[in-house]
Enzyme design. Structure first.
Site: not given
Lengths: 202, 259
Positions: B130, B11
């Site tokens: 998500d 990330d």
């Protein structure tokens, strides 16, 4: 040694160019037919859909230039599929330099994505690479050559499929050697070495 | 046989690798290129690179970083974050990505999946989802890096995405993200049953046994993890040894010598 990497507009050329640079080659990225006049070998890469890739090649006049190109050629993934007559992916015609068609794989999940065994028959393209070595695949289709003698390697996903072909000095691999670690680099270096020998012999 | 993939995820925010817990409290975990190279050397089967600031700050993906990272890798590479159009996706692919993950933009305009698959082939279109559990057997899709609820059922969205043109689903459990409590196996199994494209399990990896669970009980094709690899808590080789002893096919380091 001059190698042209064909740009058909869709894909990632960075990885194949970087892999060739590791082997001491400074490839030319070619988007027009004249680039083929001044090269020793051609690489037809990788990412994309066959219909879009063929449309781009046609637009640029590269389809006829590639079909007529007499020197060593390596097709990778979609680049391999483009060597055949037609593809079921978009129903259209391809370059037609190797007789056969491109069909959807039987296995699920699809796309066939990841590292899978490549079983080869000792073609020089695989020098120094054991049969069964895993290479990275990401595709839903694979070629079905008319002449099984051109198949130099296979893999399996819901049945065996063609993983590599050779017809004279036209070679194609369904996996991504530029993304298959040291084995992939070795395969590319075998191709480059054979091109060098062909260039010197000529 | 097709190997189960281990995918370290980087990330990235402002050019650095970061990691949070349940999508917040970000900490600095290192340099992206350094980490990606280390993972490849340790046997990573693939790398995933998510620009987690791109979507909500409306920035483009960090193409320059993608380009430099892609040039050092010898394994495939997925990039996500802020990809909102076919043009964005083309730019990321040309910067060196092998696959591109889309999330918020695909929820906003599902036809994006159709367009991307037509332009580049579905094999390089990854739908990142998500999902947060409602505690009653359903999961809701969140967008904008987990900041915005959509009211969309996650299982339905995965099935729709696969039908539209996604070639792979990167399924993150927001409830488990960064917790090391294990992947959300129920969520994985539900999505596995709903689609026939590859599914990557994400969110909750604490050890190799969690990965075995995700691959066997959850039916995942690949497992993604961030924190446990960044902090060298678990080496990739050690994880693969555990997977192999559970009977799962994994890629062992190649004996082929680099030319």
């Amino acid at each position: 040694m001059r190698i042209a990497v064909i740009d058909h507009g869709a894909g990632n050329l960075v990885s194949i160019v970087a892999a060739l640079e590791r082997l001491g080659i400074d490839p030319v990225v070619a988007a027009a037919p004249d680039a083929l006049e001044a090269t020793d070998a051609v690489i037809l890469p990788g990412v994309g859909a066959t219909g879009t890739a063929m449309a781009r090649l046609n637009e640029r006049g590269l389809d006829r230039a590639l079909a007529a190109w007499p020197g060593p050629m390596l097709g990778i993934c979609v680049g391999l599929q483009l060597l055949f007559d037609t593809s079921d992916e978009d129903g259209g015609s391809c370059l037609g330099v190797i007789p056969g068609t491109v069909r959807e794989l039987a296995g699920r999940p699809l796309p066939h994505m990841g590292w899978n065994d490549v079983h080869h028959r000792g073609d020089p393209l695989f020098d120094g690479i054991p049969s069964g070595e895993p290479f990275y695949f990401v595709h839903s289709y694979a070629p079905v050559p008319e002449d099984p003698a051109v198949i130099i390697a296979t893999s399996a996903h819901g049945g065996r499929f063609t993983a590599a072909v050779r017809s004279g000095n036209r070679i194609g691999v369904q996996f991504h050697p530029e993304r298959s670690g040291t084995a992939g680099l070795r395969l590319l270096s075998n191709f480059v070495r054979a091109c060098r020998q062909a260039t010197h012999a000529a | 046989m097709l190997r189960k993939r281990i995918i370290p995820c980087l990330d990235v925010a402002d050019g650095r690798v970061v990691k949070g817990v349940r999508f917040v409290d970000l900490t600095d975990e290192g340099d992206p290129i350094e980490l990606a190279s280390r993972y490849v050397a340790e046997g990573a089967d693939e790398i995933c690179f998510l620009d987690i600031t791109a979507s909500h700050e409306a920035r483009g993906t960090l193409l320059e970083l993608v380009h430099r990272t892609a040039a050092v890798l010898t394994v495939p590479f997925t990039v996500g974050g802020g990809v909102g159009s076919v043009a964005d996706m083309r730019a990321v692919l040309r910067a060196g990505a092998d696959k591109v993950a889309v999330n918020t933009a695909a929820v906003r305009r599902p036809r994006l999946l159709v367009e991307c698959a037509a332009a580049f082939g579905r094999q390089c279109v990854v739908l990142a989802v998500d999902a947060r559990s409602d505690g009653a057997g359903s999961w809701e899709v969140y967008t904008h890096g987990g900041r915005r609820a959509t009211g969309i059922d996650a299982i339905d969205w995965c099935a729709a995405g696969a039908a539209l043109g996604a070639g792979e689903i990167l399924l993150t459990s927001m409830d488990r993200d960064g917790t090391k409590d294990g992947y959300d196996i129920d969520l994985l199994a539900r999505v596995r049953a709903a689609v026939d494209i590859p599914v990557i399990a994400s969110g909750g990896a604490g050890d190799a046994d969690h990965m075995v669970e995700a691959l066997v009980a959850g039916g995942a094709d690949a497992v993604l993890a961030a924190s446990i690899f960044h902090r060298s808590e678990h080496a990739i080789s050690e994880v693969k040894a555990t997977l192999a002893s559970a009977g799962l096919p994994v890629r062992v380091p190649s004996l082929v010598v680099a030319p």
